[in-house]
Design a protein around this motif. Structure first.
Motif, PDB file in Angstrom:
ATOM      1  N   ILE A 113       0.898  -1.227  -0.043  1.00 57.44           N
ATOM      2  CA  ILE A 113      -0.003  -0.058  -0.167  1.00 57.44           C
ATOM      3  C   ILE A 113       0.980   1.128   0.065  1.00 57.44           C
ATOM      4  O   ILE A 113       0.787   2.161  -0.805  1.00 57.44           O
ATOM      5  N   ALA A 114       1.867   1.354   0.838  1.00 51.94           N
ATOM      6  CA  ALA A 114       2.537   2.411   1.010  1.00 51.94           C
ATOM      7  C   ALA A 114       3.607   2.598  -0.417  1.00 51.94           C
ATOM      8  O   ALA A 114       3.813   3.628  -0.794  1.00 51.94           O
ATOM      9  N   LEU A 115       3.833   1.517  -0.889  1.00 49.34           N
ATOM     10  CA  LEU A 115       4.745   1.403  -2.208  1.00 49.34           C
ATOM     11  C   LEU A 115       3.783   2.001  -3.326  1.00 49.34           C
ATOM     12  O   LEU A 115       4.152   2.729  -4.298  1.00 49.34           O
ATOM     13  N   SER A 116       2.553   1.963  -3.104  1.00 50.12           N
ATOM     14  CA  SER A 116       1.706   2.332  -4.210  1.00 50.12           C
ATOM     15  C   SER A 116       1.575   3.702  -4.331  1.00 50.12           C
ATOM     16  O   SER A 116       1.672   4.409  -5.435  1.00 50.12           O
ATOM     17  N   VAL A 117       1.865   4.384  -3.317  1.00 48.23           N
ATOM     18  CA  VAL A 117       1.761   5.841  -3.127  1.00 48.23           C
ATOM     19  C   VAL A 117       3.137   6.294  -3.637  1.00 48.23           C
ATOM     20  O   VAL A 117       3.249   7.355  -4.425  1.00 48.23           O
ATOM     21  N   VAL A 118       4.336   5.618  -3.394  1.00 51.07           N
ATOM     22  CA  VAL A 118       5.525   5.941  -3.828  1.00 51.07           C
ATOM     23  C   VAL A 118       5.549   6.090  -5.495  1.00 51.07           C
ATOM     24  O   VAL A 118       5.916   6.949  -6.192  1.00 51.07           O
ATOM     25  N   VAL A 119       5.013   4.642  -5.937  1.00 50.90           N
ATOM     26  CA  VAL A 119       5.074   4.705  -7.413  1.00 50.90           C
ATOM     27  C   VAL A 119       4.118   5.345  -8.239  1.00 50.90           C
ATOM     28  O   VAL A 119       4.320   5.947  -9.155  1.00 50.90           O
ATOM     29  N   ILE A 120       2.709   5.583  -7.681  1.00 51.54           N
ATOM     30  CA  ILE A 120       1.881   6.417  -8.389  1.00 51.54           C
ATOM     31  C   ILE A 120       2.383   8.026  -8.456  1.00 51.54           C
ATOM     32  O   ILE A 120       2.291   8.716  -9.437  1.00 51.54           O
ATOM     33  N   GLY A 121       2.969   8.317  -7.175  1.00 56.45           N
ATOM     34  CA  GLY A 121       3.578   9.646  -6.981  1.00 56.45           C
ATOM     35  C   GLY A 121       4.564   9.820  -8.310  1.00 56.45           C
ATOM     36  O   GLY A 121       4.933  10.988  -8.906  1.00 56.45           O
ATOM     37  N   ALA A 122       5.474   8.953  -8.410  1.00 53.61           N
ATOM     38  CA  ALA A 122       6.730   8.845  -9.250  1.00 53.61           C
ATOM     39  C   ALA A 122       6.271   8.946 -10.672  1.00 53.61           C
ATOM     40  O   ALA A 122       6.789   9.725 -11.626  1.00 53.61           O
ATOM     41  N   PHE A 157       7.171  12.111 -13.121  1.00 54.05           N
ATOM     42  CA  PHE A 157       7.775  12.071 -14.552  1.00 54.05           C
ATOM     43  C   PHE A 157       6.709  12.477 -15.622  1.00 54.05           C
ATOM     44  O   PHE A 157       6.966  12.216 -17.010  1.00 54.05           O
ATOM     45  N   GLY A 158       5.787  13.330 -15.345  1.00 53.73           N
ATOM     46  CA  GLY A 158       4.864  13.831 -16.098  1.00 53.73           C
ATOM     47  C   GLY A 158       3.695  12.976 -16.741  1.00 53.73           C
ATOM     48  O   GLY A 158       3.139  13.322 -17.654  1.00 53.73           O
ATOM     49  N   GLY A 159       3.389  11.786 -15.971  1.00 59.04           N
ATOM     50  CA  GLY A 159       2.422  10.732 -16.643  1.00 59.04           C
ATOM     51  C   GLY A 159       2.782  10.352 -17.885  1.00 59.04           C
ATOM     52  O   GLY A 159       1.938  10.172 -18.656  1.00 59.04           O
ATOM     53  N   SER A 160       4.127  10.171 -18.257  1.00 61.39           N
ATOM     54  CA  SER A 160       4.509   9.751 -19.357  1.00 61.39           C
ATOM     55  C   SER A 160       4.439   8.469 -19.596  1.00 61.39           C
ATOM     56  O   SER A 160       5.212   7.544 -20.252  1.00 61.39           O
ATOM     57  N   VAL A 161       3.530   7.647 -18.875  1.00 62.49           N
ATOM     58  CA  VAL A 161       3.451   6.308 -18.662  1.00 62.49           C
ATOM     59  C   VAL A 161       2.383   5.653 -19.715  1.00 62.49           C
ATOM     60  O   VAL A 161       1.571   6.404 -19.900  1.00 62.49           O
ATOM     61  N   PRO A 162       2.825   4.491 -20.380  1.00 58.60           N
ATOM     62  CA  PRO A 162       1.975   3.867 -21.286  1.00 58.60           C
ATOM     63  C   PRO A 162       0.675   3.468 -20.700  1.00 58.60           C
ATOM     64  O   PRO A 162       0.592   3.252 -19.621  1.00 58.60           O
ATOM     65  N   LEU A 163      -0.502   3.777 -21.370  1.00 56.95           N
ATOM     66  CA  LEU A 163      -1.911   3.464 -20.633  1.00 56.95           C
ATOM     67  C   LEU A 163      -1.762   2.057 -19.995  1.00 56.95           C
ATOM     68  O   LEU A 163      -2.245   1.924 -18.984  1.00 56.95           O
ATOM     69  N   ALA A 164      -1.373   0.857 -20.804  1.00 59.72           N
ATOM     70  CA  ALA A 164      -1.590  -0.367 -20.365  1.00 59.72           C
ATOM     71  C   ALA A 164      -0.643  -0.632 -19.095  1.00 59.72           C
ATOM     72  O   ALA A 164      -1.125  -1.375 -18.283  1.00 59.72           O
ATOM     73  N   LEU A 165       0.523   0.086 -19.061  1.00 58.49           N
ATOM     74  CA  LEU A 165       1.359   0.110 -17.530  1.00 58.49           C
ATOM     75  C   LEU A 165       0.732   0.984 -16.719  1.00 58.49           C
ATOM     76  O   LEU A 165       0.579   0.400 -15.623  1.00 58.49           O
ATOM     77  N   ALA A 166      -0.053   2.000 -16.906  1.00 56.13           N
ATOM     78  CA  ALA A 166      -0.741   2.523 -15.845  1.00 56.13           C
ATOM     79  C   ALA A 166      -1.814   1.772 -15.274  1.00 56.13           C
ATOM     80  O   ALA A 166      -1.964   1.718 -14.015  1.00 56.13           O
ATOM     81  N   MET A 167      -2.618   1.223 -16.089  1.00 55.62           N
ATOM     82  CA  MET A 167      -3.585   0.330 -15.661  1.00 55.62           C
ATOM     83  C   MET A 167      -2.865  -0.969 -14.985  1.00 55.62           C
ATOM     84  O   MET A 167      -3.599  -1.369 -13.969  1.00 55.62           O
TER      85      MET A 167
END
Length: 195
Positions: free
Chosen positions: A92-101, A105-115
């Motif tokens: 749960i804590a790591l989810s905050v770290v990764v979503i924040g990261a 990085f400007g939300g330049s994450v591919p949609l499939a990876l974000a999902m």
């Protein structure tokens, strides 16, 4: 947003009207609804998911939050069934770290990876909700409660994105990146027990 506001108000009114029963559907719904709202880790991750969906844009606006809610339901079922899952609090804590990261990085994450990220971390959130379900509560109404609260928090994140866009205009992406960095730092503080 209007539907989400009306839906949330309806849930709260129904819960208040039946709160005197002390068990059953009303108790399950209210306990489920307030569980995610009672933890800073859940609030940060879920609002962050909404903001991430907004920043990525397009179909991510709804696909990233829906992925989270769907997989959180799976995690909740696993938790209610009593199946153990290692490192739930760390996840749960790591989810905050990764979503924040991802936001930093400007939300330049591919949609499939974000999902996939949202859905994978959602299992930990759902498991925590499921294992903490009161014994007298209905699993269905408890699950609907925590799913509704999660959707509300996602909506707040999306709303924050729209507000940033309206207020900051071209600088809104930079503001979201700074917010993501702060979110990630908060996750690290949660992970190390500082928060």
């Amino acid at each position: 947003m209007r539907f989400l506001s009306v839906f949330t108000a309806t849930l709260l009114i129904a819960t208040a009207a039946e709160a005197h029963t002390g068990g059953g559907a009303a108790s399950g719904l209210s306990h489920g609804f307030f569980h995610p709202l009672g933890g800073l880790d859940h609030i940060l991750a879920m609002a962050g998911v909404g903001l991430l969906g907004f920043v990525i844009g397009g179909r991510a606006l709804w696909l990233v939050p829906v992925s989270f809610v769907a997989m959180m339901a799976v995690g909740g079922i696993v938790g209610v069934a009593g199946v153990g899952l290692p490192f739930v609090e760390a996840g749960i804590a790591l989810s905050v770290v990764v979503i924040g990261a991802a936001l930093a990085f400007g939300g330049s994450v591919p949609l499939a990876l974000a999902m996939a990220l949202a859905g994978g971390f959602a299992v930990f959130h759902g498991h925590a909700h499921g294992t903490e379900m009161p014994l007298a509560a209905s699993g269905l109404t408890y699950g609907l409660g925590f799913m509704a609260a999660t959707a509300l928090l996602h909506g707040l994140g999306i709303g924050a994105g729209f507000a940033l866009n309206a207020v900051a205009g071209a600088a809104s992406r930079r503001a979201a990146r700074v917010g993501g960095a702060l979110l990630s730092l908060s996750g690290l503080a949660l992970l190390t027990g500082v928060l």
